[in-house]
Design a protein around this motif. Structure first.
Motif, PDB file in Angstrom:
ATOM      1  N   VAL A   7      -0.534  -3.575  -5.699  1.00 56.63           N
ATOM      2  CA  VAL A   7       0.278  -2.230  -5.315  1.00 56.63           C
ATOM      3  C   VAL A   7      -1.313  -1.257  -5.345  1.00 56.63           C
ATOM      4  O   VAL A   7      -1.891  -1.205  -6.260  1.00 56.63           O
ATOM      5  CB  VAL A   7       1.138  -1.805  -6.198  1.00 56.63           C
ATOM      6  CG1 VAL A   7       1.510  -0.518  -6.158  1.00 56.63           C
ATOM      7  CG2 VAL A   7       2.365  -2.863  -6.465  1.00 56.63           C
ATOM      8  N   SER A   8      -1.160  -0.447  -4.523  1.00 58.17           N
ATOM      9  CA  SER A   8      -2.093   0.889  -4.241  1.00 58.17           C
ATOM     10  C   SER A   8      -1.236   2.093  -4.220  1.00 58.17           C
ATOM     11  O   SER A   8      -0.224   2.186  -3.474  1.00 58.17           O
ATOM     12  CB  SER A   8      -3.221   0.611  -3.504  1.00 58.17           C
ATOM     13  OG  SER A   8      -2.856   0.848  -1.903  1.00 58.17           O
ATOM     14  N   ASP A   9      -1.975   3.278  -4.595  1.00 59.52           N
ATOM     15  CA  ASP A   9      -1.722   4.557  -3.961  1.00 59.52           C
ATOM     16  C   ASP A   9      -3.004   5.285  -4.010  1.00 59.52           C
ATOM     17  O   ASP A   9      -4.055   5.006  -4.177  1.00 59.52           O
ATOM     18  CB  ASP A   9      -0.248   5.027  -5.089  1.00 59.52           C
ATOM     19  CG  ASP A   9      -1.123   5.511  -6.232  1.00 59.52           C
ATOM     20  OD1 ASP A   9      -1.922   5.366  -6.683  1.00 59.52           O
ATOM     21  OD2 ASP A   9      -0.042   5.978  -7.084  1.00 59.52           O
ATOM     22  N   GLN A  62       0.958  -1.182  -0.076  1.00 60.26           N
ATOM     23  CA  GLN A  62      -0.010  -0.071  -0.261  1.00 60.26           C
ATOM     24  C   GLN A  62       0.782   1.217  -0.129  1.00 60.26           C
ATOM     25  O   GLN A  62       1.624   1.276   0.840  1.00 60.26           O
ATOM     26  CB  GLN A  62      -0.994  -0.049   1.282  1.00 60.26           C
ATOM     27  CG  GLN A  62      -1.753   1.256   0.915  1.00 60.26           C
ATOM     28  CD  GLN A  62      -2.384   1.375   2.561  1.00 60.26           C
ATOM     29  OE1 GLN A  62      -1.902   1.484   3.672  1.00 60.26           O
ATOM     30  NE2 GLN A  62      -3.952   1.635   2.500  1.00 60.26           N
ATOM     31  N   GLY A  63       0.848   2.062  -0.853  1.00 58.89           N
ATOM     32  CA  GLY A  63       1.697   3.184  -1.262  1.00 58.89           C
ATOM     33  C   GLY A  63       2.808   2.965  -2.111  1.00 58.89           C
ATOM     34  O   GLY A  63       3.492   1.959  -2.101  1.00 58.89           O
ATOM     35  N   PHE A  64       2.826   3.887  -3.275  1.00 60.01           N
ATOM     36  CA  PHE A  64       3.685   3.607  -4.116  1.00 60.01           C
ATOM     37  C   PHE A  64       4.651   4.771  -4.589  1.00 60.01           C
ATOM     38  O   PHE A  64       5.034   5.425  -5.461  1.00 60.01           O
ATOM     39  CB  PHE A  64       3.275   3.256  -5.514  1.00 60.01           C
ATOM     40  CG  PHE A  64       3.961   2.519  -6.588  1.00 60.01           C
ATOM     41  CD1 PHE A  64       4.689   1.236  -5.972  1.00 60.01           C
ATOM     42  CD2 PHE A  64       4.057   2.886  -7.752  1.00 60.01           C
ATOM     43  CE1 PHE A  64       5.478   0.282  -6.899  1.00 60.01           C
ATOM     44  CE2 PHE A  64       4.848   2.128  -8.630  1.00 60.01           C
ATOM     45  CZ  PHE A  64       5.604   1.022  -8.281  1.00 60.01           C
ATOM     46  N   PRO A  85       2.253  -2.110   4.476  1.00 57.18           N
ATOM     47  CA  PRO A  85       1.746  -0.668   4.360  1.00 57.18           C
ATOM     48  C   PRO A  85       2.875   0.441   4.168  1.00 57.18           C
ATOM     49  O   PRO A  85       3.655   0.475   5.192  1.00 57.18           O
ATOM     50  CB  PRO A  85       1.101  -0.583   5.552  1.00 57.18           C
ATOM     51  CG  PRO A  85       1.018  -1.755   6.396  1.00 57.18           C
ATOM     52  CD  PRO A  85       2.254  -2.643   5.841  1.00 57.18           C
ATOM     53  N   CYS A  86       2.804   1.128   2.947  1.00 49.08           N
ATOM     54  CA  CYS A  86       3.762   2.197   2.826  1.00 49.08           C
ATOM     55  C   CYS A  86       3.345   3.412   2.682  1.00 49.08           C
ATOM     56  O   CYS A  86       3.589   4.525   1.826  1.00 49.08           O
ATOM     57  CB  CYS A  86       4.854   1.969   1.520  1.00 49.08           C
ATOM     58  SG  CYS A  86       5.422   0.415   1.536  1.00 49.08           S
ATOM     59  N   ALA A  87       2.175   3.879   3.388  1.00 49.93           N
ATOM     60  CA  ALA A  87       1.561   5.183   3.209  1.00 49.93           C
ATOM     61  C   ALA A  87       1.244   5.696   4.530  1.00 49.93           C
ATOM     62  O   ALA A  87       2.178   6.222   5.243  1.00 49.93           O
ATOM     63  CB  ALA A  87       0.270   4.935   2.310  1.00 49.93           C
TER      64      ALA A  87
END
Ligand SMILES: NC(=O)C1=CN([C@@H]2O[C@H](COP(=O)(O)OP(=O)(O)OC[C@H]3O[C@@H](n4cnc5c(N)ncnc54)[C@H](O)[C@@H]3O)[C@@H](O)[C@H]2O)C=CC1
Ligand SMILES: O=C(O)CCC(=O)C(=O)O
Length: 411
Positions: free
Chosen positions: A235-237, A212-214, A287-289
Motif C-alpha cells: 500500500v502507498s500514499d 496505490q493511494g490510501f 491505482p487509487c490516487a
C-alpha cells in the motif's frame, strides 16, 4: 500524452467503432460549458491569496451534469476537462440519468486550516452557484475534498436558492447524505473486481493486491478486499509505502494511519519505496490516487495480471498498449470507479423522494448496477471485438449519442 488528449483519443476510437455521425462526434467532444473563476481567500494571518477554481460541464444529454470537485495543486483546465468528459461516459456506462462534469481548485488542502478551507469553498460556491443546481449540475467529493466540503457548498448554495440538499452528494448523513456513499467507490471497485475475476474463474480470496493511494477510495477498497480474504501485500500514499508478502492487516493499518497521519513505522509491514508500488509483485494492481501514473516508463515492469482503475485515467495510452501486449487485463476507470457516482445517484433520489434507504438496500442496489454494467460492457466487447476499455467507451458513448440525437438539433 496529457489526460485530455488521451481521453479524446479513446472517445474518437469508440466513435469510429460505432460509426458515429461527424456532427454528433464533434458535439460530444466539445464541452457544454467551461467555468474558470478567481477565488480570493483571506488567510488566517490576514493576507489575501488568489486561487483558480474550475468547473467543466461536459454534457447533459442524459440528465443533470454530475461529478466531483477536486482540491489538488496539480488541478489544471485540461485535466478537469478530461475528467468531466470521463464523467459523461461513466454515468452512461452505469446507466444513471446524468451527464458529466468535474471541478477543482488548484490548491494544497493540507497547507490550509479548516477555516481557510471553509472560506475558500464558500467563495468558490458564490462564484458558481448560478451554474449548478439540483437539475443542472450536482457536485460531489473527489481528491482532497470530503463530506464536510459538500456541507459547506450546500450551506452556501442554500443562502441563494433556499435549502437544497440534492444540490450536492457525498454529504454528511446528518444533512441528507446517503448511508454507504463514503464507502461506495471502494465497494464498487470490489464488486467490479469480483465480476472480472469470476469471468476468469478466480475470486478475491487468496489473490494478492497492491494498492496505490490510501484515501477514501484506496482505504475502503483495501479494507473490503481484506474482509473477503484478499491479501493486500503493498500500500502507498503521499507519505510513503509499506509491504508484507503475507498480507497487511488493513484494519490495523487504518488505525495506524489515523493515529500517526502516515503509513511509515507500521508494525505489521516493512517500509518500501513508494515508487516501486506499481511494479510490486501481485496478482491485482489497484491505482487509487492520481492520473497518468502508469506510463511508458513503468508499464513494462508491471507484474500484476489484472489492473483495476479505481483512480481516474491512471493509465496513459502508451502504457495501455504495452500492458495489453503483455496480456494484462485492465478494468477501465469509467466502469471500475463508477460505484461512487452510482451511490451519489441513490443519494440524489433519496433527497428528492425525502425518504432514506437503509445501508443494505444501498449496497444491494450498488452491486446490481455494477454487475449489470459489467455484463453490458462484455456485450459491447463481443459485438465489436474490442477490449474492456473500448467495450466501456462504446457502451457509454453510444448511450449519450442516442440521447443526443433523440433530443434533436433545432434551436
Ligand atoms: N472519492 C470518490 O468517490 C471517487 C474518487 N475517484 C478517484 O479516485 C482517486 C482517489 O480519490 P479519493 O480517494 O477520493 O481521494 P483522497 O484525497 O481521499 O485520497 C487520495 C490518496 O492518494 C494519495 N496520493 C496522492 N498522491 C500520491 C502519490 N504520488 N503516490 C501515492 N499516493 C498518492 C493520497 O495520500 C491519498 O491517500 C482519484 O483519482 C479520484 O478521482 C473516482 C471515483 C469516485
Ligand atoms: O459522486 C459523484 O457525483 C462523482 C464522483 C466522481 O467525481 C467520479 O466518479 O470521478
Amino acid at each position: 500524452m496529457n489526460a485530455l488528449a488521451a481521453t479524446n483519443r479513446n472517445f474518437r476510437q469508440a466513435s469510429r467503432i460505432l460509426g458515429l455521425d461527424s456532427k454528433i462526434e464533434k458535439s460530444l467532444l466539445i464541452p457544454f460549458r467551461e467555468i474558470k473563476v478567481e477565488c480570493t481567500l483571506p488567510k488566517d494571518d490576514g493576507t489575501l491569496v488568489s486561487y483558480i477554481g474550475f468547473r467543466v460541464q461536459h454534457d447533459n444529454a442524459r440528465g443533470p451534469m454530475k461529478g466531483g470537485i477536486r482540491y489538488h495543486p496539480e488541478v489544471d483546465p485540461d485535466e478537469v476537462n478530461a475528467l468531466a468528459q470521463l464523467m459523461t461516459w461513466k454515468t452512461a456506462v452505469a446507466d444513471i440519468p446524468y451527464g458529466g462534469a468535474k471541478g477543482g481548485i488548484g490548491c494544497t488542502p493540507k497547507d490550509l486550516s479548516t477555516s481557510e478551507l471553509e472560506r475558500l469553498t464558500r467563495v468558490f460556491t458564490q462564484k458558481i452557484h448560478d451554474l449548478i443546481g439540483v437539475n443542472t449540475d450536482v457536485p460531489a467529493p473527489d481528491m482532497g475534498t470530503n463530506a464536510q466540503t459538500m456541507a459547506w457548498i450546500l450551506d452556501e448554495y442554500s443562502k441563494f436558492h433556499g435549502y437544497s440538499p440534492a444540490v450536492v452528494t457525498g454529504k454528511p448523513i446528518d444533512l441528507g447524505g446517503s448511508l454507504g456513499r463514503e464507502a461506495a467507490t471502494g465497494r464498487g471497485v470490489v464488486y467490479a473486481t469480483e465480476a472480472l475475476l469470476a469471468e476468469h474463474g478466480k475470486s478475491i480470496k487468496g489473490l494478492t493486491f497492491a494498492i496505490q493511494g490510501f484515501g477514501n477510495v484506496g482505504s475502503w477498497a483495501a479494507s473490503l478486499l481484506h474482509e473477503r480474504g484478499g491479501k493486500v501485500v503493498a500500500v502507498s500514499d503521499i507519505t510513503g509505502a509499506v509491504k508484507n508478502s503475507n498480507g497487511i492487516d488493513i484494519t490495523a493499518l487504518i488505525q495506524h494511519k489515523e493515529a500517526t497521519g502516515k503509513l511509515a513505522d507500521f508494525n505489521g509491514a516493512d517500509a518500501m519505496d513508494a515508487n516501486d508500488l506499481l511494479t510490486h509483485e501481485c496478482d491485482v494492481l489497484i491505482p487509487c490516487a492520481l492520473g497518468g501514473v502508469l506510463n511508458r516508463e513503468n508499464a513494462g515492469d508491471v507484474k500484476a495480471k489484472f489492473i483495476i482503475e479505481a483512480a481516474n485515467h491512471p493509465t496513459d495510452p502508451d502504457a495501455d498498449e504495452i500492458l495489453t501486449k503483455k496480456g494484462v487485463t485492465i478494468l477501465p476507470d469509467i466502469y471500475a470507479n463508477a460505484g461512487g457516482v452510482t451511490v451519489s445517484y441513490f443519494e440524489w433520489v433519496q433527497n428528492i423522494q425525502g425518504f432514506m434507504w437503509d445501508e443494505e438496500k444501498v449496497n444491494q442496489e450498488l452491486k446490481r448496477y455494477m454487475t449489470r454494467a459489467f455484463h453490458n460492457i462484455k456485450g459491447m466487447c463481443h459485438s465489436h471485438n474490442c477490449n474492456l476499455r473500448m467495450g466501456a467507451f462504446t457502451l457509454g458513448v453510444n448511450r449519450v449519442a442516442r440521447a443526443t440525437s433523440l433530443r434533436g438539433w433545432e434551436a
